[in-house]
Write a protein that holds these residues in place. Sequence first.
Motif, PDB file in Angstrom:
ATOM      1  N   TRP A 108       0.826  -1.209   0.000  1.00 37.60           N
ATOM      2  CA  TRP A 108       0.000   0.000   0.000  1.00 37.60           C
ATOM      3  C   TRP A 108       0.857   1.255   0.000  1.00 37.60           C
ATOM      4  CZ3 TRP A 108      -5.154   0.084   3.197  1.00 37.60           C
ATOM      5  CH2 TRP A 108      -6.054  -0.831   2.636  1.00 37.60           C
ATOM      6  N   ALA A 109       1.944   1.230   0.746  1.00 38.15           N
ATOM      7  CA  ALA A 109       2.828   2.402   0.797  1.00 38.15           C
ATOM      8  C   ALA A 109       3.387   2.709  -0.585  1.00 38.15           C
ATOM      9  CB  ALA A 109       3.964   2.156   1.785  1.00 38.15           C
ATOM     10  N   GLN A 110       3.760   1.681  -1.312  1.00 36.72           N
ATOM     11  CA  GLN A 110       4.310   1.878  -2.647  1.00 36.72           C
ATOM     12  C   GLN A 110       3.229   2.297  -3.638  1.00 36.72           C
ATOM     13  OE1 GLN A 110       6.346  -1.551  -4.259  1.00 36.72           O
ATOM     14  NE2 GLN A 110       7.271  -0.370  -5.907  1.00 36.72           N
ATOM     15  N   ALA A 111       2.051   1.679  -3.521  1.00 38.99           N
ATOM     16  CA  ALA A 111       0.994   1.939  -4.498  1.00 38.99           C
ATOM     17  C   ALA A 111       0.260   3.252  -4.261  1.00 38.99           C
ATOM     18  CB  ALA A 111      -0.006   0.777  -4.490  1.00 38.99           C
ATOM     19  N   TYR A 112       0.052   3.609  -2.981  1.00 38.71           N
ATOM     20  CA  TYR A 112      -0.822   4.741  -2.662  1.00 38.71           C
ATOM     21  C   TYR A 112      -0.160   5.850  -1.852  1.00 38.71           C
ATOM     22  CZ  TYR A 112      -4.009   0.822  -3.526  1.00 38.71           C
ATOM     23  OH  TYR A 112      -4.639  -0.278  -4.055  1.00 38.71           O
ATOM     24  N   GLY A 113       0.980   5.568  -1.252  1.00 37.94           N
ATOM     25  CA  GLY A 113       1.481   6.460  -0.221  1.00 37.94           C
ATOM     26  C   GLY A 113       0.845   6.088   1.109  1.00 37.94           C
ATOM     27  N   MET A 114       1.107   6.869   2.142  1.00 37.75           N
ATOM     28  CA  MET A 114       0.600   6.548   3.473  1.00 37.75           C
ATOM     29  C   MET A 114       0.048   7.779   4.171  1.00 37.75           C
ATOM     30  SD  MET A 114       3.382   3.903   5.106  1.00 37.75           S
ATOM     31  CE  MET A 114       4.797   4.867   4.555  1.00 37.75           C
ATOM     32  N   PRO A 115      -0.961   7.598   5.011  1.00 36.78           N
ATOM     33  CA  PRO A 115      -1.393   8.704   5.870  1.00 36.78           C
ATOM     34  C   PRO A 115      -0.412   8.893   7.019  1.00 36.78           C
ATOM     35  CG  PRO A 115      -2.647   6.748   6.386  1.00 36.78           C
ATOM     36  CD  PRO A 115      -1.765   6.397   5.219  1.00 36.78           C
ATOM     37  N   ARG A 116      -0.718   9.836   7.861  1.00 36.42           N
ATOM     38  CA  ARG A 116       0.181  10.166   8.980  1.00 36.42           C
ATOM     39  C   ARG A 116       0.168   9.119  10.079  1.00 36.42           C
ATOM     40  NH1 ARG A 116      -1.106  13.203  13.461  1.00 36.42           N
ATOM     41  NH2 ARG A 116      -3.121  13.686  12.522  1.00 36.42           N
ATOM     42  N   SER A 142      10.462   0.866   9.710  1.00 35.54           N
ATOM     43  CA  SER A 142      11.307   1.299   8.605  1.00 35.54           C
ATOM     44  C   SER A 142      10.462   1.763   7.426  1.00 35.54           C
ATOM     45  CB  SER A 142      12.240   0.158   8.186  1.00 35.54           C
ATOM     46  OG  SER A 142      13.026   0.522   7.067  1.00 35.54           O
ATOM     47  N   ILE A 143       9.398   1.020   7.124  1.00 34.46           N
ATOM     48  CA  ILE A 143       8.497   1.395   6.025  1.00 34.46           C
ATOM     49  C   ILE A 143       7.806   2.717   6.325  1.00 34.46           C
ATOM     50  CG2 ILE A 143       6.370   0.751   4.812  1.00 34.46           C
ATOM     51  CD1 ILE A 143       7.226  -2.209   5.313  1.00 34.46           C
ATOM     52  N   VAL A 144       7.345   2.857   7.539  1.00 31.39           N
ATOM     53  CA  VAL A 144       6.567   4.037   7.930  1.00 31.39           C
ATOM     54  C   VAL A 144       7.457   5.279   8.052  1.00 31.39           C
ATOM     55  CG1 VAL A 144       5.250   5.015   9.845  1.00 31.39           C
ATOM     56  CG2 VAL A 144       4.730   2.725   9.012  1.00 31.39           C
ATOM     57  N   GLY A 145       8.652   5.095   8.556  1.00 32.70           N
ATOM     58  CA  GLY A 145       9.552   6.224   8.743  1.00 32.70           C
ATOM     59  C   GLY A 145       9.319   6.930  10.067  1.00 32.70           C
ATOM     60  N   PRO A 146      10.169   7.872  10.404  1.00 39.73           N
ATOM     61  CA  PRO A 146      10.150   8.485  11.746  1.00 39.73           C
ATOM     62  C   PRO A 146       9.091   9.558  11.950  1.00 39.73           C
ATOM     63  CG  PRO A 146      11.937   9.416  10.459  1.00 39.73           C
ATOM     64  CD  PRO A 146      11.325   8.335   9.614  1.00 39.73           C
ATOM     65  N   ARG A 187      13.108   1.565  20.943  1.00 34.74           N
ATOM     66  CA  ARG A 187      13.919   1.920  19.773  1.00 34.74           C
ATOM     67  C   ARG A 187      13.227   2.929  18.855  1.00 34.74           C
ATOM     68  NH1 ARG A 187      14.244  -3.688  19.842  1.00 34.74           N
ATOM     69  NH2 ARG A 187      12.969  -3.909  17.960  1.00 34.74           N
ATOM     70  N   HIS A 188      11.898   3.001  18.949  1.00 32.76           N
ATOM     71  CA  HIS A 188      11.140   3.813  18.000  1.00 32.76           C
ATOM     72  C   HIS A 188      10.200   4.736  18.781  1.00 32.76           C
ATOM     73  CE1 HIS A 188      12.590   1.176  14.800  1.00 32.76           C
ATOM     74  NE2 HIS A 188      12.193   0.147  15.523  1.00 32.76           N
ATOM     75  N   SER A 189      10.538   6.003  18.819  1.00 42.50           N
ATOM     76  CA  SER A 189       9.754   6.950  19.613  1.00 42.50           C
ATOM     77  C   SER A 189       8.368   7.206  19.039  1.00 42.50           C
ATOM     78  CB  SER A 189      10.511   8.277  19.725  1.00 42.50           C
ATOM     79  OG  SER A 189      10.705   8.854  18.439  1.00 42.50           O
ATOM     80  N   ASN A 190       8.131   6.839  17.794  1.00 45.39           N
ATOM     81  CA  ASN A 190       6.822   7.045  17.159  1.00 45.39           C
ATOM     82  C   ASN A 190       5.945   5.804  17.192  1.00 45.39           C
ATOM     83  OD1 ASN A 190       8.784   5.971  15.365  1.00 45.39           O
ATOM     84  ND2 ASN A 190       7.544   6.511  13.579  1.00 45.39           N
ATOM     85  N   LEU A 191       6.313   4.829  18.006  1.00 50.33           N
ATOM     86  CA  LEU A 191       5.512   3.619  18.194  1.00 50.33           C
ATOM     87  C   LEU A 191       4.706   3.732  19.482  1.00 50.33           C
ATOM     88  CD1 LEU A 191       4.714   0.675  17.514  1.00 50.33           C
ATOM     89  CD2 LEU A 191       6.823  -0.070  18.677  1.00 50.33           C
ATOM     90  N   ARG A 192       3.397   3.566  19.383  1.00 51.60           N
ATOM     91  CA  ARG A 192       2.492   3.600  20.533  1.00 51.60           C
ATOM     92  C   ARG A 192       1.875   2.216  20.724  1.00 51.60           C
ATOM     93  NH1 ARG A 192       4.877   7.745  20.026  1.00 51.60           N
ATOM     94  NH2 ARG A 192       4.011   9.854  19.703  1.00 51.60           N
ATOM     95  N   ILE A 193       1.891   1.721  21.942  1.00 55.66           N
ATOM     96  CA  ILE A 193       1.314   0.408  22.238  1.00 55.66           C
ATOM     97  C   ILE A 193      -0.079   0.577  22.822  1.00 55.66           C
ATOM     98  CG2 ILE A 193       1.538  -1.718  23.573  1.00 55.66           C
ATOM     99  CD1 ILE A 193       4.561  -1.316  23.530  1.00 55.66           C
TER     100      ILE A 193
END
Length: 237
Positions: A108-116, A142-146, A187-193
């Motif tokens: 989906w990221a490659q085909a459409y891009g991604m939302p925030r 890694s796919i989503v980015g920081p 390791r990833h500050s943009n990850l929420r559990i």
Amino acid sequence: MKTTRRGLLTAGAVVVGASILSTEQAFADGYGSGALGPWEGLSKRISTLDQINPVLNNDGLFMFGDSISVQDGYSFAQRLMSRTGDVIAVHNWSGRPTAPAVDALAQWAQAYGMPRRILMATGTNDIFTPPVFAAQVDRTMSIVGPTRTVYWVNTQVSRTGQTAAVQLADQRNSAWINLQLADAQRRHSNLRIVRWAEFLAAKPSRLTTYLEDGVHTTVPLGQDARNELIVQAIEAG
């Protein structure tokens, strides 16, 4: 904090800062939960391009999940819309482990891009091979980015239709997956559990009130409780 065997057996426990069990520590005959069966022919809910475009145009969310999300996804979308006004596009597939869910994210990221914002409601079907999970979380990030936020629902499995030994293995493997997720958050500050496992473990009665088979939510109680936790996490940012 050092991981203890007792800690791993605690229902839904996530020990922040705990080390992850190594493959060598698993049972010699596997991980105790059995084998993942064929899932490709099971039920799925995948949004069309007409449903994806409004998400991209209005800063909504992409959701990737398994059978719990196939069952609960529509109710979640309604709850989210009523609370935040956000729209979602879904790629939910019953029985699917995390690796192919991340494949779908990459496609989906490659085909459409991604939302925030991205919602990952996957991990339940990784109890059969828990060590593979951590790499898939890192791959997602890694796919989503920081600059994007990933919300990830953690795991609680103890299948009541199985033997006591398998139920115990399910619980241990769920905790193992959750430990890997907690480690990834460091390791990833943009990850929420989204802490579904802790919510269920807080009161023993919740495991039977909110789960119908030790995995899937009861409707409406479990479904509403899990969806509410996710919405609250999204509201918190």
